[in-house]
Design a protein around this motif. Structure first.
Motif, PDB file in Angstrom:
ATOM      1  N   VAL A 148       1.010  -1.614  -0.245  1.00 57.89           N
ATOM      2  CA  VAL A 148       0.243  -0.319   0.126  1.00 57.89           C
ATOM      3  C   VAL A 148       0.669   1.452  -0.029  1.00 57.89           C
ATOM      4  CG1 VAL A 148      -1.650   1.526   1.467  1.00 57.89           C
ATOM      5  CG2 VAL A 148      -1.759  -1.255   1.274  1.00 57.89           C
ATOM      6  N   ALA A 149       1.758   1.026   1.335  1.00 61.66           N
ATOM      7  CA  ALA A 149       2.867   2.409   1.124  1.00 61.66           C
ATOM      8  C   ALA A 149       3.813   2.558  -0.331  1.00 61.66           C
ATOM      9  CB  ALA A 149       3.699   2.134   2.290  1.00 61.66           C
ATOM     10  N   ALA A 150       4.706   1.408  -0.766  1.00 67.06           N
ATOM     11  CA  ALA A 150       5.072   1.527  -1.418  1.00 67.06           C
ATOM     12  C   ALA A 150       3.702   2.726  -3.253  1.00 67.06           C
ATOM     13  CB  ALA A 150       5.584   0.144  -2.353  1.00 67.06           C
ATOM     14  N   PHE A 151       3.255   2.524  -3.469  1.00 69.98           N
ATOM     15  CA  PHE A 151       2.860   2.626  -4.697  1.00 69.98           C
ATOM     16  C   PHE A 151       2.425   3.918  -4.579  1.00 69.98           C
ATOM     17  CE2 PHE A 151       0.530  -2.174  -5.408  1.00 69.98           C
ATOM     18  CZ  PHE A 151       0.731  -1.139  -6.840  1.00 69.98           C
ATOM     19  N   LEU A 152       2.475   4.778  -3.019  1.00 70.96           N
ATOM     20  CA  LEU A 152       2.489   5.922  -3.011  1.00 70.96           C
ATOM     21  C   LEU A 152       4.045   7.006  -2.478  1.00 70.96           C
ATOM     22  CD1 LEU A 152      -0.644   6.124  -0.598  1.00 70.96           C
ATOM     23  CD2 LEU A 152      -0.758   7.515  -2.897  1.00 70.96           C
ATOM     24  N   GLY A 153       4.998   6.118  -3.300  1.00 69.60           N
ATOM     25  CA  GLY A 153       6.447   5.843  -2.806  1.00 69.60           C
ATOM     26  C   GLY A 153       6.874   6.538  -1.506  1.00 69.60           C
ATOM     27  N   LYS A 154       6.455   5.505  -0.377  1.00 74.25           N
ATOM     28  CA  LYS A 154       6.072   5.344   0.672  1.00 74.25           C
ATOM     29  C   LYS A 154       7.270   4.034   0.951  1.00 74.25           C
ATOM     30  CE  LYS A 154       4.368   9.424   0.617  1.00 74.25           C
ATOM     31  NZ  LYS A 154       5.127  11.016   1.016  1.00 74.25           N
ATOM     32  N   ASP A 155       8.091   3.921   1.885  1.00 74.90           N
ATOM     33  CA  ASP A 155       8.842   3.102   2.206  1.00 74.90           C
ATOM     34  C   ASP A 155       8.552   2.417   3.576  1.00 74.90           C
ATOM     35  OD1 ASP A 155      10.294   0.523   2.604  1.00 74.90           O
ATOM     36  OD2 ASP A 155      12.245   2.103   1.917  1.00 74.90           O
TER      37      ASP A 155
END
Length: 372
Positions: A347-354
């Motif tokens: 979920v986070a990765a699709f928003l550019g978050k690690d």
């Protein structure tokens, strides 16, 4: 060049490069996804997802069917399993799987499973939303979740704050997402929709208050759908959780006919949400759906009604992903196992978050569902 001149020259170079350095730090993500939606149908077995209606349960004795069996067979039975699953889940197979990816067909060497060892709802949602199991979370009556969910974590980013929402039929979601601490927008259980209401929403409020409840903790899926769509239309949503519960409730009631009907309706609700968001410029071609379940169930004439450690196979789930950043690889076969715990970081990765970097106990994102 003297020392002063060298210093002046170095400062000039830094000033010259500074805008480029700032631009590099603020460069937009290569991802097209702007909004992520995690959709869960509680307790929906992988067997129905990949092979459609179970012929062993299309009867009154084992399937508890009160309805017209001939009608059910007409609606959901096809001799070919691929046609059968499309009849039950037309959006999932004609759109989501075709344009995205789906994991979990064990007959094709694709295993998706929970890691919490319990295979029921609260531990499953905790694992899915935090990226790791918590052995202390061992009951649906556990109470307020002390763990940080990826939704609460994402809500702390300035560009996402106030744009992270939870819509679910189960009242316990308020505890799972720690409503008081997280401050997430939340519509769960039988709590009537809030805010300034249109006549349509006012009617829905009346239905929330006056409808006879099958379950005090779970509102009907159809009741949730109306405020969900209104919220999406009226607000700039960046992260959204949607939890439907009827597939689990009807299975526990031993009504396989209503499991099929609610599973089919879940597919229609998912399609309706997808089409609604694709019709709005802020979401069109910028939205990723992750569609899954919180646990599996047992099999056979009795154990399909239940799940947990006593029902073998309850740890087996399925996961589908569709969106502008996910390659159309369809049904994944002969791949490494994936887990429920990987959903949070995905979920986070699709928003550019690690998320996994900030929460080391969390599992890494799902493989190959995003460009690298």
């Amino acid at each position: 060049m003297n020392k002063l001149s060298r210093t002046a020259f170095a400062i000039a170079i830094v000033l010259l490069l500074a805008p480029r350095l700032i631009f590099a730090q603020q460069a937009p993500s290569h991802l097209k996804t702007r909004t992520v939606v995690l959709i869960v149908s509680d307790g929906l077995r992988w067997q129905e997802i990949f092979t459609g209606a179970d012929p062993a349960l299309l009867n009154e004795k084992d399937g508890g069917i009160w309805d017209d069996v001939n009608r059910l067979r007409r609606d959901y039975w096809r001799d070919d399993f691929a046609e059968r699953r499309r009849a039950l889940f037309p959006f999932l197979w004609n759109v989501a799987a075709k344009q995205g990816q789906i994991f979990g067909n064990q007959a094709e060497g694709s295993v998706a499973r929970v890691t919490n060892g319990l295979a029921f709802s609260y531990p499953g949602y905790n694992e899915m939303l935090t990226g790791h199991l918590d052995p202390h979370v061992d009951s649906n009556e556990f109470g307020v979740n002390p763990n940080l969910t990826v939704f609460e974590w994402l809500n702390r980013f300035p560009e996402l704050h106030g744009k992270v929402a939870v819509y679910g039929t189960w009242s316990i979601f308020a505890d799972i997402f720690n409503e008081k601490r997280s401050g997430l927008v939340m519509q769960v259980g039988w709590d009537p929709p809030k805010g300034a209401l249109t006549p349509r929403e006012d009617l829905l409020n009346r239905l929330y208050r006056t409808t006879t409840r099958l379950d005090d903790d779970d509102v009907y899926d159809s009741f949730l759908q109306i405020p969900l769509l209104e919220y999406v239309r009226k607000n700039d949503v960046r992260v959204l959780f949607v939890g439907y519960g009827e597939t689990d409730n009807w299975a526990h009631s031993g009504r396989y006919d209503l499991v099929l009907e609610s599973a089919h309706q879940f597919d229609r609700f998912t399609e309706e949400l997808w089409e609604t968001m694709q019709s709005i410029p802020a979401y069109r071609d910028q939205t990723t759906f992750i569609i899954t379940t919180d646990h599996g169930r047992g099999s056979g004439p009795v154990d399909w009604k239940e799940h947990g450690v006593d029902q073998k196979g309850s740890e087996n789930i399925w996961i589908a992903v569709i969106g502008p950043d996910t390659r159309a690889m369809g049904e994944r076969v002969n791949v490494a196992p994936v887990t429920q715990a990987q959903i949070a970081a995905t979920v986070a990765a699709f928003l550019g978050k690690d998320y996994a970097k900030d929460v080391p106990s969390a599992a890494q994102p799902l493989p190959e569902v995003q460009p690298h």
